[in-house]
Design a protein around this motif. Structure first.
Motif, PDB file in Angstrom:
ATOM      1  N   LEU A  18      54.112  38.029  52.586  1.00  0.00           N
ATOM      2  CA  LEU A  18      53.261  38.944  51.823  1.00  0.00           C
ATOM      3  C   LEU A  18      53.407  40.368  52.340  1.00  0.00           C
ATOM      4  CD1 LEU A  18      50.013  36.816  51.462  1.00  0.00           C
ATOM      5  CD2 LEU A  18      51.341  37.755  49.566  1.00  0.00           C
ATOM      6  N   ILE A  19      53.408  40.529  53.656  1.00  0.00           N
ATOM      7  CA  ILE A  19      53.574  41.868  54.233  1.00  0.00           C
ATOM      8  C   ILE A  19      54.911  42.466  53.807  1.00  0.00           C
ATOM      9  CG2 ILE A  19      53.842  43.168  56.375  1.00  0.00           C
ATOM     10  CD1 ILE A  19      51.913  41.107  57.664  1.00  0.00           C
ATOM     11  N   ARG A  20      55.978  41.674  53.893  1.00  0.00           N
ATOM     12  CA  ARG A  20      57.313  42.150  53.494  1.00  0.00           C
ATOM     13  C   ARG A  20      57.326  42.617  52.042  1.00  0.00           C
ATOM     14  NH1 ARG A  20      62.248  40.236  51.162  1.00  0.00           N
ATOM     15  NH2 ARG A  20      61.328  38.228  50.588  1.00  0.00           N
ATOM     16  N   LEU A  21      56.720  41.845  51.158  1.00  0.00           N
ATOM     17  CA  LEU A  21      56.731  42.185  49.737  1.00  0.00           C
ATOM     18  C   LEU A  21      55.850  43.400  49.440  1.00  0.00           C
ATOM     19  CD1 LEU A  21      56.477  38.580  48.238  1.00  0.00           C
ATOM     20  CD2 LEU A  21      58.528  39.999  48.402  1.00  0.00           C
ATOM     21  N   ILE A  22      54.663  43.423  50.021  1.00  0.00           N
ATOM     22  CA  ILE A  22      53.736  44.519  49.743  1.00  0.00           C
ATOM     23  C   ILE A  22      54.244  45.834  50.326  1.00  0.00           C
ATOM     24  CG2 ILE A  22      51.392  45.360  50.197  1.00  0.00           C
ATOM     25  CD1 ILE A  22      50.465  42.437  50.041  1.00  0.00           C
ATOM     26  N   ALA A  44      54.091  44.166  65.382  1.00  0.00           N
ATOM     27  CA  ALA A  44      55.336  44.195  66.152  1.00  0.00           C
ATOM     28  C   ALA A  44      55.384  43.066  67.167  1.00  0.00           C
ATOM     29  CB  ALA A  44      55.487  45.537  66.856  1.00  0.00           C
ATOM     30  N   GLU A  45      54.226  42.695  67.714  1.00  0.00           N
ATOM     31  CA  GLU A  45      54.176  41.596  68.679  1.00  0.00           C
ATOM     32  C   GLU A  45      54.319  40.241  68.008  1.00  0.00           C
ATOM     33  OE1 GLU A  45      51.238  42.573  72.218  1.00  0.00           O
ATOM     34  OE2 GLU A  45      50.367  43.222  70.314  1.00  0.00           O
ATOM     35  N   VAL A  46      53.767  40.111  66.822  1.00  0.00           N
ATOM     36  CA  VAL A  46      53.770  38.822  66.123  1.00  0.00           C
ATOM     37  C   VAL A  46      55.044  38.629  65.311  1.00  0.00           C
ATOM     38  CG1 VAL A  46      52.533  37.414  64.425  1.00  0.00           C
ATOM     39  CG2 VAL A  46      51.256  38.840  66.034  1.00  0.00           C
ATOM     40  N   ARG A  51      58.241  45.593  62.635  1.00  0.00           N
ATOM     41  CA  ARG A  51      57.725  46.624  63.532  1.00  0.00           C
ATOM     42  C   ARG A  51      57.852  48.030  62.959  1.00  0.00           C
ATOM     43  NH1 ARG A  51      58.626  46.755  68.497  1.00  0.00           N
ATOM     44  NH2 ARG A  51      59.377  44.641  68.872  1.00  0.00           N
ATOM     45  N   HIS A  52      58.718  48.230  61.975  1.00  0.00           N
ATOM     46  CA  HIS A  52      58.897  49.564  61.409  1.00  0.00           C
ATOM     47  C   HIS A  52      57.745  49.978  60.502  1.00  0.00           C
ATOM     48  CE1 HIS A  52      60.292  46.800  58.316  1.00  0.00           C
ATOM     49  NE2 HIS A  52      60.158  47.765  57.430  1.00  0.00           N
ATOM     50  N   LEU A  53      56.876  49.029  60.157  1.00  0.00           N
ATOM     51  CA  LEU A  53      55.776  49.316  59.239  1.00  0.00           C
ATOM     52  C   LEU A  53      54.543  49.794  60.007  1.00  0.00           C
ATOM     53  CD1 LEU A  53      56.066  46.156  56.944  1.00  0.00           C
ATOM     54  CD2 LEU A  53      56.960  48.456  56.491  1.00  0.00           C
ATOM     55  N   GLU A  54      53.842  50.752  59.426  1.00  0.00           N
ATOM     56  CA  GLU A  54      52.584  51.212  60.009  1.00  0.00           C
ATOM     57  C   GLU A  54      51.457  50.358  59.439  1.00  0.00           C
ATOM     58  OE1 GLU A  54      51.939  55.374  59.647  1.00  0.00           O
ATOM     59  OE2 GLU A  54      53.903  55.926  60.443  1.00  0.00           O
TER      60      GLU A  54
END
Length: 342
Positions: A18-22, A44-46, A51-54
């Motif tokens: 979901l994070i990747r798509l959104i 970034a830890e998980v 990690r490039h996303l804010e």
């Protein structure tokens, strides 16, 4: 307009998807991430690949303020999701990716999942989230229940044929090969590399797989009488993908024509030229489903094959497709990326 999104269960595979798509969606912004087991950690830890996303740090679910959240994705395990959804604000739009609201009959839920339904009031308002067939109900819904990934694959292959009445409903064999990510991210002995690689095996043999509840519910409703398919899933040593091989009695040419007509205007369902068969490689990382029809050597029989990515079209991509409808956004927004190959 930008809508504020929360993702619960953000530390799992479907949460990461979901994070990747959104991240590539022009009208959605992630404002809260819930993951009780990894609360306090950064993305970034998980998931180092993100990690490039804010993004906000992961929180305990009860720490999230939903006052300014427009829509919440629940990517939680079944049983857990019912309790969480029941406690969320009554006016919050929710797309649930678990099994907890898929089955309309609470008794059916108890049969397949082994426990009493804990959110019956919410179940009554839940809409089944197979987007291509429930668009009109999904758009105004508050709560949408995403389908099982196996259930979605089998239904894309079979629903138009059940409606058209052109196959023998008592002679349906559904053989699925399922990638390991469909089992989730929890540590399980049988999913260790040494246990899984270099082989594959059938599981839930003999009609015990929980997604049969969805097949029974949906196919019986379409046919107006009980329909029970023979269904055996197989776990394969692959990260992503489902390949469904379906054996039916019916005229292959008519079956092909019916599927072509049913999906002619669908942006994510591709019926291949007659005789071609799809591969999970050709839909990997995408929201597309490929369907192929072949003639069996036995007269009056056909073999229908369907392939999709279980994490995208089978789960998180489907969830985003539904969320777009619920928020009045173009249905395909954020979902037209090409498959990954090789």
């Amino acid at each position: 307009m930008t809508y504020s999104i929360a993702i619960l269960g953000a530390s799992g595979y479907t949460g990461a998807e979901l994070i990747r798509l959104i991240a590539g969606h022009p009208h959605l912004a992630i404002s809260a991430l819930g993951a009780n087991s990894k609360a306090g950690k950064t993305i970034a830890e998980v998931f180092p690949h993100l990690r490039h996303l804010e993004l906000p740090a992961l929180l305990q679910i009860d720490q999230i303020d939903f006052a300014n959240i427009d829509l919440c994705f629940c990517a939680l395990p079944h049983k857990t999701s019912q309790q969480v959804v029941a406690a969320l604000p009554a006016d919050l739009k929710i797309v649930d990716l678990s099994a907890d609201f898929r089955l309309r009959d609470p008794d059916a839920y108890k049969k397949w999942y082994g426990n009493e339904h804990a959110a019956v009031d919410q179940q009554h308002e839940a809409v089944y989230g197979l987007t291509e067939f429930y668009r009109e109900q999904i758009a105004p819904a508050r709560l949408v229940a995403g389908t099982g990934c196996n259930a979605a694959t089998g239904q894309f292959v079979l629903r138009p044929l059940v409606v058209a009445g052109i196959i023998d409903l008592d002679e349906i064999i559904l053989d699925l090969k399922c990638a390991v990510s469909g089992a989730g991210r929890s540590l399980k002995e049988n999913l260790l590399h040494a246990e899984l690689s270099e082989g594959y095996h059938a599981y839930a043999v003999g009609g015990t797989h929980r997604h049969l509840g969805e097949f029974d519910q949906e196919f019986s409703a379409l046919a107006g009488r009980p329909v029970q398919v023979q269904f055996t899933p197989h776990l394969i040593p692959a990260n992503r993908g489902i390949l469904a091989t379906t054996y039916v009695k019916g005229d292959p040419d008519r079956i092909y024509e019916t599927l072509c007509a049913a999906y002619a205007d669908e942006p994510f369902i591709e019926v291949l030229p007659f005789g071609e068969t799809p591969s999970t490689h050709h839909v990997r990382g995408s929201n597309y489903c490929h369907i192929g029809v072949s003639r069996d050597r036995l007269p009056g029989r056909a073999i229908i094959t369907g392939a999709l990515d279980n994490l995208t079209k089978g789960s998180s991509g489907q969830a985003l497709q539904n969320a777009n409808l619920m928020l009045g956004i173009e249905e395909t927004e954020g979902l037209t990326m090409a498959p990954l190959f090789p």
